[in-house]
Motif scaffolding. Structure first.
Motif, PDB file in Angstrom:
ATOM      1  N   HIS A  10      33.624  28.199  48.249  1.00 28.85           N
ATOM      2  CA  HIS A  10      34.743  28.196  49.196  1.00 28.85           C
ATOM      3  C   HIS A  10      36.016  28.615  48.470  1.00 28.85           C
ATOM      4  CE1 HIS A  10      32.055  25.620  51.604  1.00 28.85           C
ATOM      5  NE2 HIS A  10      31.919  24.862  50.538  1.00 28.85           N
ATOM      6  N   ASP A  11      37.019  28.912  49.265  1.00 27.97           N
ATOM      7  CA  ASP A  11      38.352  29.086  48.683  1.00 27.97           C
ATOM      8  C   ASP A  11      39.018  27.713  48.599  1.00 27.97           C
ATOM      9  OD1 ASP A  11      40.480  29.246  51.378  1.00 27.97           O
ATOM     10  OD2 ASP A  11      38.312  29.429  51.680  1.00 27.97           O
ATOM     11  N   TRP A  12      39.807  27.498  47.534  1.00 26.11           N
ATOM     12  CA  TRP A  12      40.412  26.187  47.328  1.00 26.11           C
ATOM     13  C   TRP A  12      41.355  25.793  48.463  1.00 26.11           C
ATOM     14  CZ3 TRP A  12      39.823  21.753  45.231  1.00 26.11           C
ATOM     15  CH2 TRP A  12      40.896  20.856  45.162  1.00 26.11           C
ATOM     16  N   GLN A  39      43.813  22.894  40.336  1.00 25.53           N
ATOM     17  CA  GLN A  39      43.196  23.871  41.209  1.00 25.53           C
ATOM     18  C   GLN A  39      43.017  25.203  40.480  1.00 25.53           C
ATOM     19  OE1 GLN A  39      46.357  23.828  44.188  1.00 25.53           O
ATOM     20  NE2 GLN A  39      46.807  25.971  43.714  1.00 25.53           N
ATOM     21  N   PRO A  40      42.092  26.067  40.935  1.00 23.22           N
ATOM     22  CA  PRO A  40      41.874  27.344  40.253  1.00 23.22           C
ATOM     23  C   PRO A  40      43.089  28.262  40.409  1.00 23.22           C
ATOM     24  CG  PRO A  40      40.632  27.262  42.298  1.00 23.22           C
ATOM     25  CD  PRO A  40      41.184  25.893  42.094  1.00 23.22           C
ATOM     26  N   GLY A  41      43.399  28.975  39.349  1.00 20.72           N
ATOM     27  CA  GLY A  41      44.552  29.863  39.391  1.00 20.72           C
ATOM     28  C   GLY A  41      44.226  31.301  39.107  1.00 20.72           C
ATOM     29  N   SER A  42      42.988  31.594  38.684  1.00 27.04           N
ATOM     30  CA  SER A  42      42.603  32.973  38.389  1.00 27.04           C
ATOM     31  C   SER A  42      41.149  33.193  38.797  1.00 27.04           C
ATOM     32  CB  SER A  42      42.788  33.277  36.894  1.00 27.04           C
ATOM     33  OG  SER A  42      41.956  32.444  36.100  1.00 27.04           O
ATOM     34  N   ALA A  43      40.727  34.442  38.766  1.00 23.18           N
ATOM     35  CA  ALA A  43      39.402  34.804  39.259  1.00 23.18           C
ATOM     36  C   ALA A  43      38.267  34.191  38.460  1.00 23.18           C
ATOM     37  CB  ALA A  43      39.252  36.325  39.282  1.00 23.18           C
ATOM     38  N   ASP A  44      38.511  33.797  37.217  1.00 22.93           N
ATOM     39  CA  ASP A  44      37.434  33.252  36.381  1.00 22.93           C
ATOM     40  C   ASP A  44      37.474  31.729  36.292  1.00 22.93           C
ATOM     41  OD1 ASP A  44      39.731  33.059  34.938  1.00 22.93           O
ATOM     42  OD2 ASP A  44      38.882  33.814  33.058  1.00 22.93           O
ATOM     43  N   PHE A  60      36.941  28.364  44.537  1.00 24.40           N
ATOM     44  CA  PHE A  60      37.521  29.463  43.788  1.00 24.40           C
ATOM     45  C   PHE A  60      38.902  29.787  44.362  1.00 24.40           C
ATOM     46  CE2 PHE A  60      32.945  29.731  43.861  1.00 24.40           C
ATOM     47  CZ  PHE A  60      32.587  30.075  42.568  1.00 24.40           C
ATOM     48  N   THR A  61      39.577  30.710  43.737  1.00 25.22           N
ATOM     49  CA  THR A  61      40.819  31.201  44.333  1.00 25.22           C
ATOM     50  C   THR A  61      40.459  31.929  45.628  1.00 25.22           C
ATOM     51  OG1 THR A  61      40.684  33.319  43.170  1.00 25.22           O
ATOM     52  CG2 THR A  61      41.892  31.517  42.074  1.00 25.22           C
ATOM     53  N   ALA A  62      41.435  32.066  46.530  1.00 23.26           N
ATOM     54  CA  ALA A  62      41.181  32.717  47.814  1.00 23.26           C
ATOM     55  C   ALA A  62      40.718  34.158  47.609  1.00 23.26           C
ATOM     56  CB  ALA A  62      42.440  32.673  48.674  1.00 23.26           C
ATOM     57  N   GLU A  63      41.326  34.870  46.681  1.00 25.78           N
ATOM     58  CA  GLU A  63      40.970  36.264  46.450  1.00 25.78           C
ATOM     59  C   GLU A  63      39.543  36.397  45.915  1.00 25.78           C
ATOM     60  OE1 GLU A  63      43.609  34.727  45.247  1.00 25.78           O
ATOM     61  OE2 GLU A  63      45.227  35.596  46.476  1.00 25.78           O
ATOM     62  N   THR A 110      36.935  35.580  48.646  1.00 24.63           N
ATOM     63  CA  THR A 110      36.791  36.692  49.585  1.00 24.63           C
ATOM     64  C   THR A 110      35.936  37.802  48.973  1.00 24.63           C
ATOM     65  OG1 THR A 110      38.925  36.216  50.609  1.00 24.63           O
ATOM     66  CG2 THR A 110      38.033  38.437  50.913  1.00 24.63           C
ATOM     67  N   ARG A 111      36.150  38.096  47.687  1.00 18.76           N
ATOM     68  CA  ARG A 111      35.382  39.142  47.021  1.00 18.76           C
ATOM     69  C   ARG A 111      33.902  38.760  46.927  1.00 18.76           C
ATOM     70  NH1 ARG A 111      33.276  40.739  42.351  1.00 18.76           N
ATOM     71  NH2 ARG A 111      33.697  38.735  41.322  1.00 18.76           N
ATOM     72  N   LEU A 112      33.621  37.511  46.569  1.00 20.79           N
ATOM     73  CA  LEU A 112      32.233  37.072  46.439  1.00 20.79           C
ATOM     74  C   LEU A 112      31.540  37.001  47.797  1.00 20.79           C
ATOM     75  CD1 LEU A 112      32.621  34.251  43.754  1.00 20.79           C
ATOM     76  CD2 LEU A 112      31.703  36.558  43.425  1.00 20.79           C
ATOM     77  N   ALA A 113      32.287  36.652  48.846  1.00 21.56           N
ATOM     78  CA  ALA A 113      31.700  36.542  50.180  1.00 21.56           C
ATOM     79  C   ALA A 113      31.529  37.903  50.832  1.00 21.56           C
ATOM     80  CB  ALA A 113      32.572  35.646  51.059  1.00 21.56           C
ATOM     81  N   GLY A 114      32.316  38.882  50.406  1.00 15.63           N
ATOM     82  CA  GLY A 114      32.236  40.210  51.017  1.00 15.63           C
ATOM     83  C   GLY A 114      32.752  40.229  52.435  1.00 15.63           C
TER      84      GLY A 114
END
Length: 852
Positions: A123-125, A140-145, A198-201, A204-208
């Motif tokens: 999910h997005d945080w 909370q997550p702040g970057s893609a990794d 994860f971060t929202a961005e 979204t990338r992982l979910a496609g």
């Protein structure tokens, strides 16, 4: 005395005559009530939400497929939950009473831990507030990794803040830094799911799902009593669902909507059969009771009672008895419904926390149905006795009627003709409809034989009793009794034949279909190896397999579902043909080479790319589409697609009537993964070396399993497990009811023969001779029921086996058939033997003076 008063007196005086009808109505009402509760549960019930517990309202994609022109009851449920546009957020924020609007991105993933793969949801945080999840440690997550892990997974995997977690989606595992541990208030995690944030961005990338959300949660600003109505009004033209309360679980769990549709379909078909069998059993029981009261009815006619008065009297008696029975049966239906719910949970039709809805409507409908069926059956049963001419009444009353009216005979022949017609359906249609027709064929045949009554039984009885009459005194008496009481014999035979035919057809039709699917899957699946994994296989595995020396072809196979429209016979109100929506299994394939042989008759599976489809001959005919034509259908997430037909094939029983490009099927699935990778080797290739290389792929894609052709399990061979057990549960309940009806009818018909037994003993017969006579009668009855019931079942089963497997011998364990006829025989002997022994306890002098 009024008619109702007289009816009450007669009921009290003839309790035994009405016990059969009472039991039949009670059990029938219980089954109908249970089916009604399952249907209501499919409409109203669900499961509690977990992820959206803090949201007052949840907006999700429309989960039912209901094209224009399709009846509401034919709407089909999607298999993959659809997404909604991000543009809806601003419009929802403008609705009065809305405090905060949060879009949620969700996708399937697998966490790689020391204990293996763990199925999780990413999910997005930002959406954590909808539960709400709160940080116990870290940030909370702040970057893609970076990722936040829920506390339950952290405990199981031994993960702490600052650690590293590998996560798989559609490719090889990717490592993420664990920057936080989160949990709902008061607990470590949710009962039915594990979450990664994860971060929202990145989510979204992982979910496609660029530009779309899985769902939108709405937090209320103050009172949320009618917030859902206001949001729904604002989004009324956007084809979304707005859920509040327990309905929020429908947006969260795809299985909820699927269970609802399944329950409604099962309860509808099951309830229809139960109602038909109940009416049949009640009518037969009442007819037997009326035949045994002919002397009493004749006496009433002789003292000037009119046919209308007789019919009204009988109707009043039945209403008195059936009213109590239907009320008790409706109440007992709650326990039957609960038992069915537990059975369906066990076989995977519905989630364990899916509630059974117990409302007044199903109970009321069951009560009215039981009462109505009994009243209608009473009218039918009373029709002939109430019209006996007064001058012939007493003379006819002492002798059993042998005739069957021409109207009843004609209807019986029509039922038999319909049975034969339905039995032939599998010869030209290889679908689930053919299985249903086989069961219905047996039911119609039994009804036809029952309507013909003595006309059908007499030839068989004369054939059987000829040798029986030569077996001493008891054989002679049994043969004479059977020949003289054909109507009574026919009434006793009917439920016994029904139990045998119904059980044999419904069990062995499923074993035939399962064996046919396995047989066809062996013809279709030519692969040397199948690579599978829990949750699915990355599409990259097929690409990697193609690079292994000795591999001729490696392709993706994706299991999916599609919804198609067909035109059914029958005119609609507007003058057009009725449209029906059908949800059917389908496959996604690509670059399979010689791995799969579907029996292509035209076109080629190599052309499956982009917006194309291959169609089976059966489905091409039903939808009037040919090679090169366009086919409109709905994909697993409900999106409509117009696809060009590039191939037509024969073998559709094991894997379905539609084959899509794997990329298309995968894009509209929840996981976006393959179900398996199919690998075909070159001639002369080293199998051991290739298998070792395939196994080594598991180092890059954890969880992979490589299976040879002989190791393919049910999932790869078109598993019919759920459908098989659903049918068995439904058949088991119906058979339980029929078994009660069999015992009910036989006990009633035997108990009424006390005076006959007494007369035999007074003229010199011993108690032992009477018991042996009844055993001979029971043997005759059971033998005829077994033979006729088996013959009734044989026609649809043989034609089903010929149509599906090309052999007239149905597949299935012979022990089950022997068990069915053994149970029927035991039931018949006990139901005749026990009341006989009880009736013989009285002294003949006392019994001969008893009332009929």
């Amino acid at each position: 005395m009024t008619v109702r008063g007289l009816a009450w007196q007669l009921v009290k005086a003839r309790k035994l005559a009405f016990i059969g009808a009472f039991i039949a109505v009670l059990c029938g009402s219980a089954v109908v009530a249970a089916c009604g509760m399952l249907m209501e549960s499919g409409i109203r019930s669900g499961v509690p939400t977990e992820r959206y517990a803090a949201a007052a309202v949840v907006v999700g994609g429309e989960q039912s497929i209901k094209p224009e022109g399709v009846n509401v009851m034919d709407a089909q449920q999607v298999g993959t939950l659809p997404t909604v546009s991000r543009d809806l957020v601003g419009r929802i924020e403008a609705v009065p009473g809305v405090g905060k609007v949060v879009g949620e991105t969700t996708f399937a993933a697998r966490a790689v831990t020391g204990g293996g793969l763990v199925e999780v949801l990413g999910h997005d945080w930002d959406s954590a507030v909808l539960t709400p999840y709160e940080l116990r440690d870290g940030r909370q997550p702040g970057s893609a990794d970076e990722v936040v892990v829920d506390a339950s997974l952290a405990q199981r995997a031994g993960i702490a803040v600052g650690g590293r977690l590998d996560v798989m989606t559609t490719s090889t595992p990717v490592g993420y830094d664990v920057v936080g541990i989160a949990a709902p208030a008061g607990k470590d995690g949710l009962a039915k799911q594990t979450g990664l944030y994860f971060t929202a961005e990145q989510a979204t990338r992982l979910a496609g799902t660029e530009g779309r959300f899985h769902a939108i949660g709405v937090l209320a600003d103050g009172d949320a009593a009618d917030l859902a109505d206001r949001v729904e009004e604002a989004l009324k033209d956007d084809h979304v669902i707005v859920a509040a309360g327990q309905d929020r679980g429908t947006v969260e769990f795809a299985s909820v909507g699927q269970s609802r549709v399944m329950l409604m379909a099962i309860s509808g078909s099951f309830g229809g059969i139960a109602l038909l069998v109940a009416g049949f059993v009640v009518a037969g029981t009442l007819t037997l009771a009326m035949d045994q009261r002919r002397r009493e009815i004749a006496l009433l006619r002789a003292i000037a009672a009119t046919p209308r008065q007789i019919a009204k009297l009988i109707g009043s008696e039945v209403v008195l008895v059936a009213g109590v029975a239907a009320a008790l049966g409706a109440g007992a239906g709650v326990f039957v419904g609960q038992g069915l719910r537990e059975a369906f949970v066990e076989i995977g039709v519905m989630p364990a926390d899916f509630a059974l809805s117990v409302g007044p409507i199903p109970l009321l409908v069951a009560f009215l149905t039981g009462l109505g069926v009994a009243r209608l059956s009473a009218s039918i049963a009373a029709r002939k006795p109430s019209r006996i001419p007064p001058t012939e009444a007493l003379g006819e009353a002492s002798v059993e009627r042998r005739d069957v009216g021409w109207v009843r005979t004609l209807i019986g022949l029509v039922f038999l003709a319909g049975s034969v017609a339905m039995a032939t359906v599998p010869l030209y249609l290889h679908t689930e409809i053919a299985l249903g027709m086989a069961g219905l064929s047996a039911l119609l045949a039994v009804i036809g034989v029952a309507l013909l009554g003595p006309r059908a039984v007499a030839p068989i009885m004369w054939l059987v009793t000829a040798p029986l009459s030569k077996l001493g005194v008891t054989g002679y008496l049994a043969a004479a009794n059977n020949r003289a009481n054909l109507r009574r014999l026919a009434s006793a035979l009917t439920p016994l034949m029904l139990s045998i035919a119904f059980a044999v057809v419904n069990f062995f039709s499923q074993t035939v279909a399962t064996a046919a699917a396995v047989q066809e899957s062996e013809q279709v699946m030519k692969t040397d190896y199948a690579v599978t994994a829990p949750g699915g296989v990355s599409p990259e595995v097929a690409q990697a397999a193609r690079r292994i020396d000795g591999v001729a072809a490696a392709g993706s196979m994706v299991r999916t579902q599609v919804t198609v429209l067909t035109e059914e016979v029958g005119e609609t109100a507007g003058g057009g043909r009725q449209l029906r929506a059908h949800r059917m299994p389908a496959l996604g394939l690509n670059q399979v080479g010689d791995n799969v042989d579907l029996g292509v008759t035209s076109g080629s599976l190599d052309d499956l790319r982009g917006n194309t489809v291959a169609v089976s001959e059966n489905q091409a005919g039903s939808q009037e589409v040919a090679l090169g034509g366009d086919l409109k259908l709905y994909l697993d997430d409900g999106q409509q697609a117009t696809l060009k037909v590039v191939a037509v094939y024969e073998r559709d029983l094991a894997y379905g009537g539609y084959v899509l490009p794997a990329d298309l099927a995968r894009a509209h699935s929840t996981t976006r993964l393959d179900s398996s990778t199919l690998v075909k080797l070159e001639p002369g290739a080293d199998h051991a070396a290739v298998r070792a290389e395939l196994t080594r792929l598991g180092e890059r894609y954890p969880g992979l399993t490589t299976m040879g052709q002989g190791e393919l399990g049910p999932a790869e061979r078109g598993d019919r497990y759920v459908q098989f057990w659903v049918n068995l549960v439904a058949v088991g309940v119906i058979l339980g009811y029929i078994a009660i009806a069999v015992a009910n009818t036989l006990v009633l018909s035997t108990a009424q023969r006390r005076r006959e037994f007494a007369l035999l003993r007074l003229v010199g017969g011993t108690r032992r001779q009477v018991v042996r006579m009844m055993r001979a009668e029971a043997g005759t009855l059971v033998g005829i029921a077994v033979v006729v019931g088996t013959l009734i079942a044989a026609l649809p089963l043989v034609l089903l086996s010929v149509g599906f497997m090309g052999t007239p011998v149905p597949s299935g364990p012979i022990g089950v058939y022997l068990g069915i006829i053994g149970f029927a025989a035991l039931l018949g002997f006990l139901a005749l033997g026990v009341p006989t022994r009880l009736a013989l306890r009285a002294r003949p002098v006392d019994a001969i003076g008893m009332r009929e």
